[in-house]
Enzyme design. Structure first.
Site, PDB file in Angstrom:
ATOM      1  N   SER A  15       0.834  -1.204   0.000  1.00 18.20           N
ATOM      2  CA  SER A  15       0.000   0.000   0.000  1.00 18.20           C
ATOM      3  C   SER A  15       0.873   1.259   0.000  1.00 18.20           C
ATOM      4  CB  SER A  15      -0.833  -0.039   1.268  1.00 18.20           C
ATOM      5  OG  SER A  15      -2.096   0.418   1.046  1.00 18.20           O
ATOM      6  N   ARG A  38       0.187   8.588   5.179  1.00 16.12           N
ATOM      7  CA  ARG A  38      -0.843   7.940   6.017  1.00 16.12           C
ATOM      8  C   ARG A  38      -2.221   8.520   5.753  1.00 16.12           C
ATOM      9  NH1 ARG A  38      -0.835   3.947   9.762  1.00 16.12           N
ATOM     10  NH2 ARG A  38       1.244   3.099   9.858  1.00 16.12           N
ATOM     11  N   HIS A  41      -3.359   6.953   2.675  1.00 15.97           N
ATOM     12  CA  HIS A  41      -3.648   5.552   3.007  1.00 15.97           C
ATOM     13  C   HIS A  41      -5.061   5.416   3.585  1.00 15.97           C
ATOM     14  CE1 HIS A  41      -2.728   1.819   5.554  1.00 15.97           C
ATOM     15  NE2 HIS A  41      -2.561   1.431   4.303  1.00 15.97           N
TER      16      HIS A  41
END
Ligand SMILES: C/C1=C2N=C(/C=C3N=C(/C(C)=C4\N[C@@](C)([C@@H]5N=C1[C@](C)(CCC(=O)O)[C@H]5CC(=O)O)[C@@](C)(CC(=O)O)[C@@H]4CCC(=O)O)[C@@](C)(CC(=O)O)[C@@H]\3CCC(=O)O)C(C)(C)[C@@H]/2CCC(=O)O
Length: 208
Positions: A15, A38, A41
């Site tokens: 990812s 993040r 993500h």
């Protein structure tokens, strides 16, 4: 049998590699880029980076505050729930005052949303705190009003409320505010509690 990845660590690795390959992270300072990975993500949108606005010390000041034990003040419980406690460097308090029993009456008296009224209860903890607003534009507007009225300054504000009414405006108001609060913002309509929590989780931990 369906063939899919079942190794959590491998899922994370792939990812983050995809995000790094697809997102234009090079224009960001290294500390902001780490947090941006993040945030992306959490929402799956690699072009989120195009809408990031940040002040130069936002990530460093937020990190320093967390190391010093500052509380994390969240607009909604969804943000507070998303903060990974074991990442927090000083067992920091994670606070959401939205469901305090005083809030509904306070909102009626002030003629505002519960999200905004709940901010009044932040006052004793606001000085040097790390603020995370992921849902409610009225919370962010109210925070700025409180600062204008002389409220204590938080160390940094992660301002990523989502939506159509007031979201873009509240985030732009934070970025442009004369008080120059340290901030990290996703401008426009995009944002959300998951992105706010992911930003805090990135700031809280040194590794990815
Ligand atoms: C106008 C509001 C918006 N809420 C959005 C999106 C989501 N909200 C969810 C949930 C469960 C909650 N939202 C409240 C904060 C509630 N939402 C509002 C308010 C009416 C006003 C906030 C504002 O405009 O600033 C707000 C109620 C209030 O009086 O403050 C919530 C408290 C409502 C409730 O359940 O009582 C609640 C928060 C729960 C918590 O503590 O975690 C959603 C999950 C929607 C759903 O249930 O379907 C979703 C989550 C989005 C996210 O990522 O956080 C918007 C779209 C942000 C919108 C504000 C902007 C707009 O364009 O309308």
């Amino acid at each position: 049998m369906i063939d899919y990845e079942k190794d959590g660590a491998a899922i994370y690795r792939q990812s983050f590699a995809t995000i790094r390959a697809e997102a234009d992270l090079d224009r960001l300072p290294a500390d902001v880029a780490r947090v941006a990975v993040r945030m992306i993500h959490a929402c799956g949108m690699t072009d989120l980076v195009d809408d990031l606005l940040w002040s130069p010390n936002a990530v460093a000041d937020a990190r320093r505050a967390l190391l010093a034990g500052a509380p994390i003040l969240c607009d909604v419980n969804m943000v507070a729930s998303g903060v990974t406690r074991k990442r927090l460097p000083a067992d920091n308090e994670v606070v959401c005052t939205l469901t305090d029993p005083a809030v509904p009456e306070l909102a009626r008296a002030l003629g505002t949303t519960r999200s905004a009224a709940a901010m009044e209860l932040w006052l004793p903890r606001l000085e040097g705190a790390v603020v995370a607003v992921g849902n409610a534009p009225t919370s962010l507007f109210r925070l700025l009003e409180m600062i204008e009225a002389g409220a204590p300054r938080p160390a940094a504000v992660i301002g990523v409320p989502v939506g159509f009414i007031g979201a873009a405006e509240s985030k732009q108001a934070l970025a442009d505010h004369p008080s120059a609060l340290e901030h990290l913002v996703v401008r426009g309509r995009r944002g959300g509690s998951a992105i706010a929590a992911a930003a805090i989780n990135a700031i809280a931990s040194e590794e990815e």
